[in-house]
Design a protein around this motif. Structure first.
Motif, PDB file in Angstrom:
ATOM      1  N   SER A 136      17.626  14.785  15.925  1.00  0.00           N
ATOM      2  CA  SER A 136      16.504  14.087  15.735  1.00  0.00           C
ATOM      3  C   SER A 136      15.667  14.391  14.663  1.00  0.00           C
ATOM      4  O   SER A 136      15.782  15.399  14.025  1.00  0.00           O
ATOM      5  CB  SER A 136      15.604  14.329  17.074  1.00  0.00           C
ATOM      6  N   MET A 137      15.051  13.319  14.075  1.00  0.00           N
ATOM      7  CA  MET A 137      14.165  13.703  12.956  1.00  0.00           C
ATOM      8  C   MET A 137      12.998  14.048  13.015  1.00  0.00           C
ATOM      9  O   MET A 137      12.189  14.328  11.945  1.00  0.00           O
ATOM     10  CB  MET A 137      13.984  12.280  12.161  1.00  0.00           C
ATOM     11  N   GLN A 138      12.638  14.538  14.193  1.00  0.00           N
ATOM     12  CA  GLN A 138      11.516  15.211  14.720  1.00  0.00           C
ATOM     13  C   GLN A 138      11.449  16.807  13.941  1.00  0.00           C
ATOM     14  O   GLN A 138      12.555  17.105  14.260  1.00  0.00           O
ATOM     15  CB  GLN A 138      11.229  15.223  15.931  1.00  0.00           C
ATOM     16  N   PRO A 139      10.631  17.079  13.392  1.00  0.00           N
ATOM     17  CA  PRO A 139      10.444  18.500  13.022  1.00  0.00           C
ATOM     18  C   PRO A 139      10.576  19.356  14.581  1.00  0.00           C
ATOM     19  O   PRO A 139      10.137  19.123  15.478  1.00  0.00           O
ATOM     20  CB  PRO A 139       9.315  18.932  12.081  1.00  0.00           C
ATOM     21  N   GLU A 140      11.046  20.679  14.136  1.00  0.00           N
ATOM     22  CA  GLU A 140      11.168  21.810  15.016  1.00  0.00           C
ATOM     23  C   GLU A 140      12.086  21.293  16.011  1.00  0.00           C
ATOM     24  O   GLU A 140      11.960  21.717  17.475  1.00  0.00           O
ATOM     25  CB  GLU A 140       9.608  22.189  15.381  1.00  0.00           C
ATOM     26  N   ASN A 141      13.101  20.944  15.633  1.00  0.00           N
ATOM     27  CA  ASN A 141      14.501  20.682  16.544  1.00  0.00           C
ATOM     28  C   ASN A 141      15.562  21.304  15.854  1.00  0.00           C
ATOM     29  O   ASN A 141      15.442  21.855  15.070  1.00  0.00           O
ATOM     30  CB  ASN A 141      14.466  19.266  16.790  1.00  0.00           C
ATOM     31  N   ASP A 142      16.744  21.154  16.646  1.00  0.00           N
ATOM     32  CA  ASP A 142      17.883  21.625  16.078  1.00  0.00           C
ATOM     33  C   ASP A 142      18.440  20.778  14.865  1.00  0.00           C
ATOM     34  O   ASP A 142      18.544  19.740  15.055  1.00  0.00           O
ATOM     35  CB  ASP A 142      18.841  21.414  17.259  1.00  0.00           C
ATOM     36  N   ARG A 143      18.642  21.550  13.880  1.00  0.00           N
ATOM     37  CA  ARG A 143      18.994  21.006  12.894  1.00  0.00           C
ATOM     38  C   ARG A 143      19.490  21.993  11.766  1.00  0.00           C
ATOM     39  O   ARG A 143      19.265  23.317  11.914  1.00  0.00           O
ATOM     40  CB  ARG A 143      18.081  20.081  12.049  1.00  0.00           C
ATOM     41  N   VAL A 144      20.560  21.569  10.933  1.00  0.00           N
ATOM     42  CA  VAL A 144      21.141  22.328   9.938  1.00  0.00           C
ATOM     43  C   VAL A 144      20.908  21.717   8.593  1.00  0.00           C
ATOM     44  O   VAL A 144      21.436  20.300   8.509  1.00  0.00           O
ATOM     45  CB  VAL A 144      22.535  22.794  10.281  1.00  0.00           C
ATOM     46  N   MET A 145      20.490  22.375   7.495  1.00  0.00           N
ATOM     47  CA  MET A 145      20.339  21.660   6.210  1.00  0.00           C
ATOM     48  C   MET A 145      21.276  22.826   5.404  1.00  0.00           C
ATOM     49  O   MET A 145      21.076  23.784   5.413  1.00  0.00           O
ATOM     50  CB  MET A 145      19.088  21.692   5.817  1.00  0.00           C
ATOM     51  N   GLU A 146      22.416  22.149   4.489  1.00  0.00           N
ATOM     52  CA  GLU A 146      22.856  22.818   3.667  1.00  0.00           C
ATOM     53  C   GLU A 146      22.385  22.506   2.256  1.00  0.00           C
ATOM     54  O   GLU A 146      22.070  21.401   2.190  1.00  0.00           O
ATOM     55  CB  GLU A 146      24.249  22.667   3.855  1.00  0.00           C
ATOM     56  N   PHE A 147      22.252  23.290   1.274  1.00  0.00           N
ATOM     57  CA  PHE A 147      21.745  22.981  -0.120  1.00  0.00           C
ATOM     58  C   PHE A 147      22.958  23.284  -0.945  1.00  0.00           C
ATOM     59  O   PHE A 147      23.683  24.230  -0.869  1.00  0.00           O
ATOM     60  CB  PHE A 147      20.699  23.404  -0.343  1.00  0.00           C
ATOM     61  N   TYR A 148      22.903  22.702  -2.275  1.00  0.00           N
ATOM     62  CA  TYR A 148      23.274  23.049  -3.252  1.00  0.00           C
ATOM     63  C   TYR A 148      22.674  24.309  -3.909  1.00  0.00           C
ATOM     64  O   TYR A 148      21.611  24.118  -4.813  1.00  0.00           O
ATOM     65  CB  TYR A 148      23.541  21.932  -4.531  1.00  0.00           C
TER      66      TYR A 148
ATOM     67  N   VAL B 223      10.842  21.974   5.236  1.00  0.00           N
ATOM     68  CA  VAL B 223      11.407  21.058   6.141  1.00  0.00           C
ATOM     69  C   VAL B 223      10.713  19.662   6.433  1.00  0.00           C
ATOM     70  O   VAL B 223      11.284  18.723   6.442  1.00  0.00           O
ATOM     71  CB  VAL B 223      11.717  21.651   7.446  1.00  0.00           C
ATOM     72  N   LEU B 224       9.437  19.934   6.751  1.00  0.00           N
ATOM     73  CA  LEU B 224       8.718  18.635   7.043  1.00  0.00           C
ATOM     74  C   LEU B 224       8.882  17.574   5.718  1.00  0.00           C
ATOM     75  O   LEU B 224       8.917  16.452   5.888  1.00  0.00           O
ATOM     76  CB  LEU B 224       7.229  19.021   7.156  1.00  0.00           C
ATOM     77  N   GLU B 225       8.746  18.571   4.454  1.00  0.00           N
ATOM     78  CA  GLU B 225       8.656  17.312   3.216  1.00  0.00           C
ATOM     79  C   GLU B 225      10.034  16.804   3.295  1.00  0.00           C
ATOM     80  O   GLU B 225      10.063  15.503   2.883  1.00  0.00           O
ATOM     81  CB  GLU B 225       8.423  18.283   2.312  1.00  0.00           C
ATOM     82  N   ILE B 226      11.063  17.598   3.403  1.00  0.00           N
ATOM     83  CA  ILE B 226      12.362  16.934   3.510  1.00  0.00           C
ATOM     84  C   ILE B 226      12.468  15.783   4.416  1.00  0.00           C
ATOM     85  O   ILE B 226      12.973  14.786   4.081  1.00  0.00           O
ATOM     86  CB  ILE B 226      13.583  18.019   3.447  1.00  0.00           C
ATOM     87  N   LEU B 227      12.102  16.133   5.717  1.00  0.00           N
ATOM     88  CA  LEU B 227      12.302  15.151   6.512  1.00  0.00           C
ATOM     89  C   LEU B 227      11.457  13.733   6.174  1.00  0.00           C
ATOM     90  O   LEU B 227      11.972  12.722   6.295  1.00  0.00           O
ATOM     91  CB  LEU B 227      11.856  15.465   7.905  1.00  0.00           C
ATOM     92  N   LYS B 228      10.293  13.836   5.790  1.00  0.00           N
ATOM     93  CA  LYS B 228       9.402  12.436   5.109  1.00  0.00           C
ATOM     94  C   LYS B 228      10.152  12.054   3.921  1.00  0.00           C
ATOM     95  O   LYS B 228      10.379  10.856   4.234  1.00  0.00           O
ATOM     96  CB  LYS B 228       8.249  13.527   4.768  1.00  0.00           C
ATOM     97  N   LEU B 229      10.765  12.877   3.256  1.00  0.00           N
ATOM     98  CA  LEU B 229      11.469  12.245   1.843  1.00  0.00           C
ATOM     99  C   LEU B 229      12.745  11.450   2.509  1.00  0.00           C
ATOM    100  O   LEU B 229      12.852  10.303   1.981  1.00  0.00           O
ATOM    101  CB  LEU B 229      11.947  13.418   1.069  1.00  0.00           C
ATOM    102  N   ARG B 230      13.376  12.131   3.776  1.00  0.00           N
ATOM    103  CA  ARG B 230      14.585  11.447   3.939  1.00  0.00           C
ATOM    104  C   ARG B 230      14.092  10.021   4.662  1.00  0.00           C
ATOM    105  O   ARG B 230      14.951   9.175   4.525  1.00  0.00           O
ATOM    106  CB  ARG B 230      15.349  12.232   4.946  1.00  0.00           C
ATOM    107  N   GLU B 231      13.180  10.044   5.225  1.00  0.00           N
ATOM    108  CA  GLU B 231      12.658   8.944   6.156  1.00  0.00           C
ATOM    109  C   GLU B 231      12.407   7.790   5.010  1.00  0.00           C
ATOM    110  O   GLU B 231      12.793   6.588   5.113  1.00  0.00           O
ATOM    111  CB  GLU B 231      11.488   9.321   7.031  1.00  0.00           C
ATOM    112  N   GLU B 232      11.525   8.137   4.138  1.00  0.00           N
ATOM    113  CA  GLU B 232      11.267   7.356   2.976  1.00  0.00           C
ATOM    114  C   GLU B 232      12.496   6.717   2.330  1.00  0.00           C
ATOM    115  O   GLU B 232      12.654   5.476   2.192  1.00  0.00           O
ATOM    116  CB  GLU B 232      10.471   7.919   1.985  1.00  0.00           C
ATOM    117  N   GLU B 233      13.530   7.659   2.157  1.00  0.00           N
ATOM    118  CA  GLU B 233      14.508   7.251   1.281  1.00  0.00           C
ATOM    119  C   GLU B 233      15.462   6.025   2.237  1.00  0.00           C
ATOM    120  O   GLU B 233      15.918   5.285   1.681  1.00  0.00           O
ATOM    121  CB  GLU B 233      15.385   8.347   1.073  1.00  0.00           C
ATOM    122  N   GLU B 234      15.596   6.547   3.355  1.00  0.00           N
ATOM    123  CA  GLU B 234      16.040   5.898   4.448  1.00  0.00           C
ATOM    124  C   GLU B 234      15.589   4.236   4.394  1.00  0.00           C
ATOM    125  O   GLU B 234      16.271   3.169   4.588  1.00  0.00           O
ATOM    126  CB  GLU B 234      16.236   6.317   5.983  1.00  0.00           C
TER     127      GLU B 234
END
Lengths: 524, 828
Positions: free
Chosen positions: B472-484, B650-661
């Protein structure tokens, strides 16, 4: 030099002064309280400031082994001394003193920043040990010779130099000169050297600099060559066949052999020593020994390397096992401890504690068993290696010893011939048939048969002695090397074993005492 | 007496029939009896009995078939299901005729399975029930896919009477709808699919073994227990080196060992024996129940003949299990007849040895009696049999002739198009590939069963994201982010989150941090209602791991540090030295207590418990410990801050992702000239410039002399006088033009001036009577006129200035003109 020196009583660097300084400059506030409570050891001090103390003589600093930064500016020091023990020093400030000569810095190999501002130095010297030097401040001194600059070329890390206020700066091309000779310098007299200046300097002194560089290069290559040679010789020495790859032994036979030399003046003797005769044969045998020696050396090295590798592997594996054991134990132990802490029932606590200590004992047993196993295994391996290496050495000696008699034979053969020639020559001389002129000292030998025989015999003896000596040297050295090696391996293994046992014991003790503490805490 | 015997046998037969209906019960209740019977009756006797029994006409109990009990909604079925077309009627008559002849010719054989009733109780010929259909799914293109589908999709319903042909045969559409059927339904569907897929497939009505009919696979080897052949991995063992240590000595007693082995072997042998016995018994038990109805159980399966679709050899498919069997298989005990959508064949071969001796050459009328003539099956290819066949049975020939006369095509199937809708199938995975996205999203992978979304990014995302998997895109949930990690300053590779933890993996940091694990506690509810951002979760524990810093000694290089924030404890574990097995540890307890005198305790020895591998002097000092602790306290603060920052990120990335989507902006390549606005503009500007340049060039090429040259007779060479004249003319013309232009400007200037003056006069005269509007008009006119006058003045001045220059320029140009140059040069 604005200060009046004589008006103030010079002070001695005594313990009190140092203690005071350390106390003042040590940790402050809460940490300071602790420091006071415990006292600070001089060897823990990293930085010390002793400015404006009217110190005349540097003294009593030998305890500050780990000192990194020392400030002795604004004193009346006249000589640099007593700094030999401060090998960790990185930062040394001796500005505003009365130093005349740079000295006593030979042990400060880590020094990076040296300030001798405002002293009476007239020559830059004795800095060779300071290979890491980056900043050098020599302003307000009496340096007046440009040659001093060339001395600074050896410091590859030097980036900042200050020479302002020296007579040298009066020279018109002072800056350009320095820039030319110290091209890596970045700051001169507190100013950055701009590229334009560098360019100017480069063009102006290009020729001399190139020459200098060439000289340095030549020197460098020579040094390298010498080092390479040294290394090679070293390797040959390791193989115990040094100087056998040429006529060295043969030549050495003749160096102390007066009679032999004299006799070689005889025309026919000279022929005897011609190439492809005695000397060449001798050298060939030497070369044989040499080649064989190198080969054997390679073999021994390989053997030793395999041995070390295997031992290392075994130890590594053992360590891994030990680590694994400890890790699993610790995991269990932690759980147990937290369980004990939470437990309130006294009997069950005791039960658990007993269990814990049993675990510890078990761990101890396991670790010690592992260690004992390793010791046994290593012992076996070491013994095997010892056998093998001794065999190899024995074989080598045997073979070399079988080669040396050829030398002896050659020498004997030569001796016989020489004797024959000598006697025939003597006869000729006596008969007055000798058509060639002989040098006087040679002629003295040919007075009668005894003399000549004695002379030839002496020469022969010397030759044989030399050959035998060389042989003996080889054998003794390789034997001693072998025993040393084996001894060292044994010793190392014992050391390793003791260290491990100590480590295990220490760990177990710690665990036990931790448990005991817990017990005590619970009992309270 | 004969009658009596028959009666007895009849009873027995009935009993057996009953037994066959409840085989399990029979096994349990009366095994002894069965065994007895078994021992009494042999195969021959059975066969004999069978023949005798078949002669006795036992009225078939009018028992409704089991399937009928299920209510089938026949109202929605198309009319072809409910009625028969004339052609079908005809076919049925032919079939009846065929059947009659058959029963006449072969009175000892059971009646044929020709036209059972369908779900609407209408008799339909079996061949028309087959509806060849090619399924639109690639999975159902091969026979095994079809067979598995049929066996998986349908549920087996046993035949109402295992010894009799069923009275009904439903259409495949109904069977698919109900998802159940008997072996005939299975086979019809499978055959339809296989024919559609191009196989030469037939439904076979015959007799199968008990296991086959009951879909009993207990005797088969479980496919899951069949281990794939273990690939023998021969690890190339490194040649043991000369000094490799020997394994520790085995100190156990060899004698004991041997005894142990002996004991084990004995036990093993016993075990083996027992198992063997067990197996034997089991096998016997399994074997000891030969089917009393062996060879009588009706079954229907599918035959696939070789030839089409590169089938190398004919084989059977059991529709219940979807397994293929060779035609020699023991399970298939006999064939009565077989059919496809074109024709119907009766087996004329003896099945005494199951199907092993059967020849599937359907063109051979001796072996296979066909019902309709004119099928695509080749006529008999073996001529050696022909005479025999002719002599064999005259009656059959008659039969042939009769059918031949009525040479008749099989009507098309009455069954509706068979459709397998993917309805009810679940979409398990969705993968979407993207290109040219500004957020560099490359692949979106959605796993529906787990609800896991995984986004893959190409390099270049503003947050250096590589992979983002979440539920889910909600923060504080199960998620994995990998980065360059190379694109990030902090070298973060991966960040894993669960509701209570956050784990970060780093690489290539100057401080050698490689791992950070943060445990969060439950959020403390603040009295003042604030948003989640201003109320971060309390950090309970931070674990940080460091890789080895080669510049520090191992005893000072921290490997792991744990901040137990709630317990106010800090645990340090150092790296292990190369030649050691234990590592130093240190634990700090942060206490701010006050001693008996009221002084604050700064540091006491019990606040730091440490274990050192190699005890050192300076680390024992309180000062050192105090400094270390202070340092760690600072580090703790920093780590906490870092945790907070990570959360923020994480919050920022989630926000950004939502905007991008939402934005869906695309990246346009600079080479994409059509879509790239910037380059388009640039290109247009360039084109404009080019165009202007072109115009200018054209202008520059204007020939001043052209009009004058035209006056001269064409083709002649210029003379000098002509040239001079030409020049003069051109110049004078130009001068005139300049003067004209000056005059024109002058005239306009004067005109404007006059007009202005007139207006001014008019204004002055009528100033008093003017309305304000008129005044305004006048004023605006004045200003405009003044402007025009000024401009004209400027132009005039400029013209005056430039005119001589232009004149001179032209003169110069004329001198240089290649046509005139030679003459004018001389002139000069």
């Amino acid at each position: 030099m604005n200060r009046i020196y004589n008006s103030v009583e010079p002070r001695v660097m005594d313990d009190d002064m140092l203690k005071l300084a350390v106390g003042e400059q040590g940790p402050q506030e809460e940490a300071g309280q602790l420091a006071k409570q415990e006292g600070i050891l001089f060897k823990d001090v990293l930085s010390l400031q002793l400015d404006f103390q009217n110190i005349l003589r540097i003294d009593n600093l030998w305890q500050f082994e780990n000192l990194k930064k020392l400030q002795l500016d604004n004193n009346i020091i006249e000589r640099i001394e007593g700094l030999e023990n401060l090998t960790q020093l990185v930062w040394l400030d001796l500005s505003f003193n009365n130093i005349k000569v740079i000295e006593g810095l030979d042990t400060l190999v880590n020094l990076e920043d040296l300030s001798l501002f405002n002293n009476r130095i007239s020559k830059i010297e004795s800095l060779d040990a300071l290979v890491k030097l980056q900043v050098l401040s020599l302003g307000n001194n009496q340096i007046d010779n440009m040659v001093n600059i060339i001395y600074l070329r050896q410091f590859k890390c030097l980036r900042t130099l200050s020479l302002s206020g020296n007579p040298i700066t009066q020279a018109e091309d002072y800056k350009i000169f320095i820039c030319a000779y110290l091209p890596d310098l970045v700051y001169l007299d507190f100013r950055r050297i701009d590229d334009h200046m560098k360019y100017l300097a480069e063009t102006k002194y290009q020729y001399t600099i190139d020459e200098l560089k060439h000289q340095e290069h030549v020197r460098q290559t020579k040094l390298e060559e010498k080092q390479a040679q040294q290394a090679k010789l070293e390797e040959h020495k390791m193989a115990f066949v040094e100087h056998l790859n040429g006529s060295f032994l043969f030549d050495s036979m003749y160096t102390e052999d007066m009679e032999g030399n004299k006799l070689s003046c005889l025309p026919i003797v000279g022929e005897l020593l011609e190439p492809l005769t005695y000397r060449d044969k001798f050298v060939i045998i030497c070369l044989n020994i040499f080649e064989y020696g190198l080969k054997q050396h390679e073999k021994r090295k390989l053997e030793l390397d395999t041995f070390h590798e295997c031992v290392q592997e075994a130890i590594q594996e053992n360590q891994e096992q030990g680590k694994l054991q400890i890790a699993s134990f610790e995991e269990k132990h932690l759980l147990n401890l937290s369980a004990i802490r939470e437990e309130s029932d006294l009997p069950s606590i005791e039960k658990k504690i007993v269990e814990c200590s049993e675990n510890i004992t078990e761990l101890f047993n396991v670790l010690m068993t592992l260690e004992m196993q390793l010791v046994e295994q290593l012992e076996e391996t070491i013994n095997m290696f010892e056998r093998n290496i001794t065999d190899m050495v024995g074989l080598f000696i045997e073979n070399v010893q079988s080669l040396y008699p050829f030398c002896n034979d050659l020498e004997n053969h030569h001796h016989e011939k020489l004797l024959e020639i000598s006697i025939s020559t003597l006869e000729k001389i006596i008969k007055g048939e000798l058509d060639e002129e002989l040098p006087d000292d040679v002629r003295t030998l040919f007075v009668d048969k005894d003399t000549i025989v004695n002379a030839v015999g002496a020469s022969h003896d010397i030759h044989l002695l030399k050959i035998d000596n060389r042989e003996d040297e080889l054998v003794t050295r390789i034997n001693s090397w072998c025993t040393h090696l084996v001894d060292k391996i044994h010793k190392d293994e014992i050391m390793r074993n003791r260290k491990r046992v100590k480590e295990i014991n220490q760990y177990i003790d710690h665990m036990q005492s931790e448990l005991d503490n817990l017990e005590c805490g619970d009992m309270d | 007496m004969e009658v009596l015997k028959e009666k007895v046998e009849e009873e027995e037969a009935a009993e057996r029939e009953e037994a066959a209906e409840w085989p399990e019960r029979m096994e349990k209740t009366r095994p002894a009896e069965v065994q007895k019977e078994e021992t009494i009756m042999s195969q021959e006797m059975l066969r004999d009995l069978e023949r005798k029994l078949s002669e006795i006409k036992v009225p078939i109990p009018a028992e409704p078939p089991a399937v009928i009990e299920d209510t089938i909604d026949i109202s929605n079925l198309p009319p072809s299901y409910k009625t028969n077309t004339p052609k079908e009627q005809h076919l049925l008559q032919v079939a009846d005729n065929f059947s009659r002849q058959y029963s006449h010719l072969c009175p000892d054989r059971v009646p044929l399975f020709l036209h059972p009733l369908n779900e609407c109780e209408v008799p339909k010929f079996v061949s028309t029930t087959i509806r060849p259909t090619l399924m639109p799914y690639p999975d159902l293109y091969n026979w095994d896919g079809c067979a598995n589908f049929v066996s998986d999709f349908l549920t087996r319903v046993p035949l109402p009477d295992p010894l009799k042909l069923p009275s009904h045969l439903y259409s495949s559409t109904t069977v698919l709808k109900q998802q159940k059927g008997n072996c005939f339904d299975f086979s019809t569907l499978l055959c339809s699919m296989l024919l559609g897929a191009g196989y030469d497939a037939y439904c076979v009505s015959g007799y199968g073994s008990q296991a086959l009919c009951n879909m009993d696979l207990t005797r088969e080897v479980c496919p899951l227990t069949v281990k794939p052949k273990e690939t023998v991995k021969k690890k190339e063992k490194a040649q043991p080196k000369k000094y490799t240590i020997k394994p520790p000595r085995d100190l156990t007693s060899r004698f004991e060992h041997e005894q142990e082995i002996k004991k084990q072997e004995e036990a093993k042998a016993q075990e083996e024996k027992r198992r063997w016995e067990e197996e034997e018994r089991l096998q016997e038990a399994e074997k000891e129940k030969p089917d009393p109805l062996h060879g009588l159980r009706v079954h229907c399966w599918v035959l696939v003949l070789s030839g089409k679709r590169e089938v190398p050899e004919s084989f059977f498919i059991d529709p219940f299990t979807g397994r293929s069997y060779s035609t020699q298989d023991d399970h298939f005990l006999g064939i009565e007849s077989l059919w496809n959508h074109r024709n119907y064949w009766i087996n004329m071969q003896d099945c005494w040895n199951c199907c092993k001796d059967l020849v599937f050459d359907l063109g051979d009328p001796v072996r296979w009696e066909y019902m309709l003539l004119g099928t695509d099956k080749p006529q008999l290819s073996l001529d050696e049999e022909e005479d025999e066949g002719l002599n064999d049975d005259d009656d059959i020939e008659d039969l042939d002739k009769e059918t031949e006369d009525k040479s008749f095509d099989m009507p098309s199937s009455w069954v509706e198009q068979i459709e397998i809708s993917p309805e009810g199938t679940k979409i398990l995975e969705i993968k979407e590939w993207y290109q040219n996205r500004e957020d560099t999203l490359e692949l979106k992978h959605i796993n529906n069963s787990t609800g896991l979304h995984t986004d893959y990014f190409r390099p270049g995302h503003p947050q250096a994201l590589r992979v983002h998997s979440y539920k889910s895109m909600q923060p504080e949930n199960d998620r994995v982010m990998e980065f360059y990690e190379t694109a990030r300053v902090d070298g973060l590779i991966k960040r894993e989150e669960t509701p209570r933890t956050m784990t970060e993996y780093y690489q290539g940091r100057p401080d050698f941090l490689s791992y950070r694990h943060i445990n969060f506690g439950p959020r403390v509810k603040k009295l003042t209602l604030t948003s989640s951002e201003s109320n971060p979760r309390p950090v309970v524990k931070i674990t940080e791991r460091f890789s080895r810093n080669p510049e520090k000694p191992a005893d000072e290089d921290v490997a792991e540090r744990v901040f137990l924030i709630t317990e106010e404890r800090i645990q340090l574990r150092y790296h292990c030295r190369d030649d050691h097995i234990t590592a130093s540890k240190r634990e700090f307890l942060q206490r701010s207590e006050v001693d008996s005198k009221g002084n604050k305790i700064i540091m006491t020895p019990d606040m730091c418990i440490s274990f050192e591998v190699e005890p050192m002097e300076h680390t024992k000092k309180l000062l050192y410990q105090y400094e270390t602790m202070m340092h760690l306290k600072n580090e703790e603060k920093l780590s906490k801050h870092q945790a907070w920052e990570s959360e923020q990120e994480v919050l920022e990335i989630l926000k950004l992702r939502e905007e991008e989507e939402e934005a869906h902006t695309l990246n346009i390549s600079i080479y994409d000239t059509k879509r790239n606005e910037k380059s388009k503009e640039y290109r247009e500007a360039m084109e404009r410039v080019m165009h202007e340049e072109h115009l200018r060039q054209v202008e520059a090429q204007l020939d001043y002399l052209a009009p004058f040259l035209a006056q001269l007779p064409p083709g002649e060479k210029l003379t000098r006088i002509q040239a001079v004249h030409l020049r003069d003319e051109c110049l004078s013309d130009f001068k005139q033009r300049l003067i004209d232009k000056a005059n024109l400007i002058q005239a306009r200037f004067e005109k404007e001036n006059q007009e202005l003056q007139k207006k001014q006069q008019w204004y002055q005269e009528n100033q008093v009577t003017l309305t304000p509007e008129e005044e305004d008009q006048y004023l605006s006119y004045c200003s405009q006129a003044m402007f025009r006058i000024r401009i004209l003045e400027q132009r005039l001045n400029r013209h005056k200035e430039l005119a001589p220059l232009k004149y001179l320029a032209l003169e110069e140009k004329l001198y240089k003109d290649p046509r005139l140059a030679e003459f004018l040069k001389v002139l000069q």
